[in-house]
Design a protein around this motif. Structure first.
Motif, PDB file in Angstrom:
ATOM      1  N   SER A  23      -1.023   9.627  -8.276  1.00  0.00           N
ATOM      2  CA  SER A  23      -1.838  10.777  -8.677  1.00  0.00           C
ATOM      3  C   SER A  23      -0.921  11.930  -9.063  1.00  0.00           C
ATOM      4  O   SER A  23       0.276  11.912  -8.758  1.00  0.00           O
ATOM      5  CB  SER A  23      -2.711  11.248  -7.507  1.00  0.00           C
ATOM      6  OG  SER A  23      -3.495  10.199  -6.993  1.00  0.00           O
ATOM      7  N   SER A  24      -1.514  12.914  -9.706  1.00  0.00           N
ATOM      8  CA  SER A  24      -0.748  14.154  -9.935  1.00  0.00           C
ATOM      9  C   SER A  24      -1.676  15.350  -9.815  1.00  0.00           C
ATOM     10  O   SER A  24      -2.895  15.230  -9.927  1.00  0.00           O
ATOM     11  CB  SER A  24      -0.039  14.144 -11.299  1.00  0.00           C
ATOM     12  OG  SER A  24      -0.985  14.025 -12.341  1.00  0.00           O
ATOM     13  N   SER A  28       0.835  -1.202   0.000  1.00  0.00           N
ATOM     14  CA  SER A  28       0.000   0.000   0.000  1.00  0.00           C
ATOM     15  C   SER A  28       0.871   1.254   0.000  1.00  0.00           C
ATOM     16  O   SER A  28       2.008   1.237   0.482  1.00  0.00           O
ATOM     17  CB  SER A  28      -0.937   0.020   1.213  1.00  0.00           C
ATOM     18  OG  SER A  28      -0.208   0.314   2.379  1.00  0.00           O
ATOM     19  N   GLY A  29       0.293   2.307  -0.522  1.00  0.00           N
ATOM     20  CA  GLY A  29       1.000   3.590  -0.562  1.00  0.00           C
ATOM     21  C   GLY A  29       0.359   4.489  -1.592  1.00  0.00           C
ATOM     22  O   GLY A  29      -0.477   4.040  -2.394  1.00  0.00           O
ATOM     23  N   HIS A  30       0.721   5.762  -1.533  1.00  0.00           N
ATOM     24  CA  HIS A  30       0.141   6.739  -2.461  1.00  0.00           C
ATOM     25  C   HIS A  30       1.226   7.772  -2.788  1.00  0.00           C
ATOM     26  O   HIS A  30       1.880   8.284  -1.877  1.00  0.00           O
ATOM     27  CB  HIS A  30      -1.073   7.418  -1.797  1.00  0.00           C
ATOM     28  CG  HIS A  30      -1.968   8.154  -2.751  1.00  0.00           C
ATOM     29  ND1 HIS A  30      -3.223   8.591  -2.390  1.00  0.00           N
ATOM     30  CD2 HIS A  30      -1.795   8.542  -4.040  1.00  0.00           C
ATOM     31  CE1 HIS A  30      -3.782   9.215  -3.423  1.00  0.00           C
ATOM     32  NE2 HIS A  30      -2.936   9.200  -4.436  1.00  0.00           N
ATOM     33  N   ILE A  31       1.410   8.033  -4.060  1.00  0.00           N
ATOM     34  CA  ILE A  31       2.381   9.053  -4.476  1.00  0.00           C
ATOM     35  C   ILE A  31       1.632  10.131  -5.257  1.00  0.00           C
ATOM     36  O   ILE A  31       0.846   9.817  -6.162  1.00  0.00           O
ATOM     37  CB  ILE A  31       3.497   8.441  -5.356  1.00  0.00           C
ATOM     38  CG1 ILE A  31       4.257   7.370  -4.560  1.00  0.00           C
ATOM     39  CG2 ILE A  31       4.461   9.530  -5.857  1.00  0.00           C
ATOM     40  CD1 ILE A  31       5.339   6.653  -5.335  1.00  0.00           C
ATOM     41  N   VAL A  32       1.860  11.379  -4.886  1.00  0.00           N
ATOM     42  CA  VAL A  32       1.256  12.499  -5.618  1.00  0.00           C
ATOM     43  C   VAL A  32       2.400  13.347  -6.185  1.00  0.00           C
ATOM     44  O   VAL A  32       3.227  13.877  -5.435  1.00  0.00           O
ATOM     45  CB  VAL A  32       0.355  13.367  -4.712  1.00  0.00           C
ATOM     46  CG1 VAL A  32      -0.303  14.476  -5.533  1.00  0.00           C
ATOM     47  CG2 VAL A  32      -0.716  12.519  -4.018  1.00  0.00           C
ATOM     48  N   ASN A  33       2.453  13.428  -7.504  1.00  0.00           N
ATOM     49  CA  ASN A  33       3.509  14.205  -8.168  1.00  0.00           C
ATOM     50  C   ASN A  33       2.989  15.594  -8.544  1.00  0.00           C
ATOM     51  O   ASN A  33       1.890  15.719  -9.094  1.00  0.00           O
ATOM     52  CB  ASN A  33       3.975  13.483  -9.437  1.00  0.00           C
ATOM     53  CG  ASN A  33       4.693  12.179  -9.121  1.00  0.00           C
ATOM     54  OD1 ASN A  33       5.351  12.062  -8.091  1.00  0.00           O
ATOM     55  ND2 ASN A  33       4.565  11.198 -10.002  1.00  0.00           N
ATOM     56  N   LEU A  34       3.794  16.624  -8.272  1.00  0.00           N
ATOM     57  CA  LEU A  34       3.429  17.977  -8.703  1.00  0.00           C
ATOM     58  C   LEU A  34       3.866  18.162 -10.152  1.00  0.00           C
ATOM     59  O   LEU A  34       5.042  18.300 -10.436  1.00  0.00           O
ATOM     60  CB  LEU A  34       4.059  19.025  -7.783  1.00  0.00           C
ATOM     61  CG  LEU A  34       3.071  19.729  -6.852  1.00  0.00           C
ATOM     62  CD1 LEU A  34       2.019  20.529  -7.615  1.00  0.00           C
ATOM     63  CD2 LEU A  34       2.345  18.708  -5.956  1.00  0.00           C
ATOM     64  N   SER A  35       2.871  18.141 -11.027  1.00  0.00           N
ATOM     65  CA  SER A  35       3.144  18.432 -12.429  1.00  0.00           C
ATOM     66  C   SER A  35       2.759  19.883 -12.666  1.00  0.00           C
ATOM     67  O   SER A  35       2.945  20.731 -11.781  1.00  0.00           O
ATOM     68  CB  SER A  35       2.378  17.471 -13.329  1.00  0.00           C
ATOM     69  OG  SER A  35       2.717  17.709 -14.671  1.00  0.00           O
ATOM     70  N   SER A  36       2.180  20.188 -13.811  1.00  0.00           N
ATOM     71  CA  SER A  36       1.850  21.581 -14.138  1.00  0.00           C
ATOM     72  C   SER A  36       1.026  21.606 -15.412  1.00  0.00           C
ATOM     73  O   SER A  36       1.067  20.656 -16.211  1.00  0.00           O
ATOM     74  CB  SER A  36       3.143  22.363 -14.370  1.00  0.00           C
ATOM     75  OG  SER A  36       2.863  23.637 -14.921  1.00  0.00           O
ATOM     76  N   ILE A  37       0.345  22.718 -15.634  1.00  0.00           N
ATOM     77  CA  ILE A  37      -0.276  22.936 -16.946  1.00  0.00           C
ATOM     78  C   ILE A  37       0.820  22.974 -18.020  1.00  0.00           C
ATOM     79  O   ILE A  37       0.574  22.675 -19.191  1.00  0.00           O
ATOM     80  CB  ILE A  37      -1.142  24.227 -16.951  1.00  0.00           C
ATOM     81  CG1 ILE A  37      -2.061  24.251 -18.159  1.00  0.00           C
ATOM     82  CG2 ILE A  37      -0.260  25.471 -16.857  1.00  0.00           C
ATOM     83  CD1 ILE A  37      -3.116  25.336 -18.132  1.00  0.00           C
ATOM     84  N   ALA A  38       2.054  23.252 -17.569  1.00  0.00           N
ATOM     85  CA  ALA A  38       3.208  23.229 -18.479  1.00  0.00           C
ATOM     86  C   ALA A  38       3.526  21.804 -18.940  1.00  0.00           C
ATOM     87  O   ALA A  38       4.314  21.618 -19.868  1.00  0.00           O
ATOM     88  CB  ALA A  38       4.426  23.841 -17.785  1.00  0.00           C
ATOM     89  N   GLY A  39       2.906  20.824 -18.295  1.00  0.00           N
ATOM     90  CA  GLY A  39       3.061  19.442 -18.745  1.00  0.00           C
ATOM     91  C   GLY A  39       2.015  19.065 -19.782  1.00  0.00           C
ATOM     92  O   GLY A  39       2.041  17.977 -20.342  1.00  0.00           O
TER      93      GLY A  39
END
Ligand code: NDP
Ligand code: 8X3
Length: 250
Positions: free
Chosen positions: A177-178, A130-141
């Motif tokens: 997630s992002s 179990s675990g959860h990763i949230v990446n900070l992307s951007s509208i620039a992605g």
């Protein structure tokens, strides 16, 4: 009690997210390069009754990150939630006029740093199933804009890494997630324009930008969904921003 690790928590989104997670009842590990700032955020967390631990390292330095994460005290060792937030834009010059060093800073921080921290945390999530990763992307992605060149490339890479992680970890109980914000007034533009406060302020002239709390709201929504729900991405902009280059300013 769940434990979260938030990279880049000395300012902006990272600080707001760390405080929000504290309010949600998480034990929080915060990281960044500026020790004084980190200490101040740790104190803010303690003042709201959150168990907090500050780790000072540069996400570009894998060995430093490894030592810090492997040396966590027992209570903080099981990381349930990783928020890969540390990142920056360095300059906004056209490709031909940009310095190679700035390209390297963005690639090393936004892409390699995110990979390094994830590589250090994913094995324990897999081991626990179990675990959860949230990446900070951007509208620039999502879209490239003039002068965005390599910053946009790093966020396109973050999106590919996010999707790749989801494909590879879906059967191991790890959610990915992002969050993809548009213009948000933090220290982001100050860092981008090398501390030029006026230039940074002008980026948001005539419109109401997002703020760090808006991103903490998105993060809260993502992490409070029930186990069967995975929010894959939240694309969030100011109401005055249609895409990376069309904004309405008064
Ligand atoms: P800020 O400049 O306010 O905060 C950036 C954070 O990242 C700081 O805590 C900084 O800490 C940390 N950081 C930067 N480089 C490193 C490094 N090499 N090692 C460790 N920590 C580092 O920016 P934001 O809060 O706005 O940005 C956070 C994330 O959101 C970034 O990934 C950014 O690309 C993304 N984003 C921002 C948007 C915006 O408009 N603001 C919109 C879309 C996405 P320290 O300097 O102490 O190391
Ligand atoms: C940061 C916001 O407008 O530079 O990701 O794409 S923007």
């Amino acid at each position: 009690m769940k434990t979260a690790l938030v990279t880049g928590a000395t300012a902006g989104f990272g600080r707001a997210v760390a405080l929000r997670l504290g309010k949600l009842g998480y034990r929080v590990i915060i990281t960044g390069r500026r020790e004084e700032r980190l200490r101040a955020v740790a104190e803010e967390l303690h003042s709201i009754g959150t168990e907090a631990l500050a780790l000072t390292f540069d996400v570009r330095n894998f060995e430093a990150a490894r030592k810090a994460i492997e040396g966590l005290p027992a209570k903080f060792q099981n990381i349930d939630l990783l928020v890969n937030n540390a990142g920056l834009a360095a300059g906004q010059a056209t490709f031909d006029k940009s310095e190679l060093l700035n390209f390297e800073r963005m690639i090393d921080t936004n892409i390699k740093g995110l990979i390094y921290i994830s590589k250090l945390v994913v094995p324990q999530m897999i081991a626990r199933g179990s675990g959860h990763i949230v990446n900070l992307s951007s509208i620039a992605g999502v879209e490239v804009y003039p002068g965005g060149n390599i910053y946009c490339a790093t966020k396109h890479a973050v999106n590919a890494i996010t999707k790749g992680m989801r494909l590879d970890l879906i059967d191991k109980g790890v959610k990915i997630s992002s969050i993809s914000p548009g213009m948000a007034e933090t220290e982001f533009s100050l860092a981008r324009f090398d501390g030029n406060a006026q230039k940074a302020k002008d980026v948001y002239k005539g419109l109401v930008p997002l703020n760090a709390e808006d991103i903490a709201d998105a993060l809260e929504f993502i992490v409070t969904r029930p186990p069967h729900v995975c929010i894959q991405d939240i694309l969030i902009t100011p109401s005055a921003q249609a895409n990376t280059y069309l904004t309405v300013r008064k």
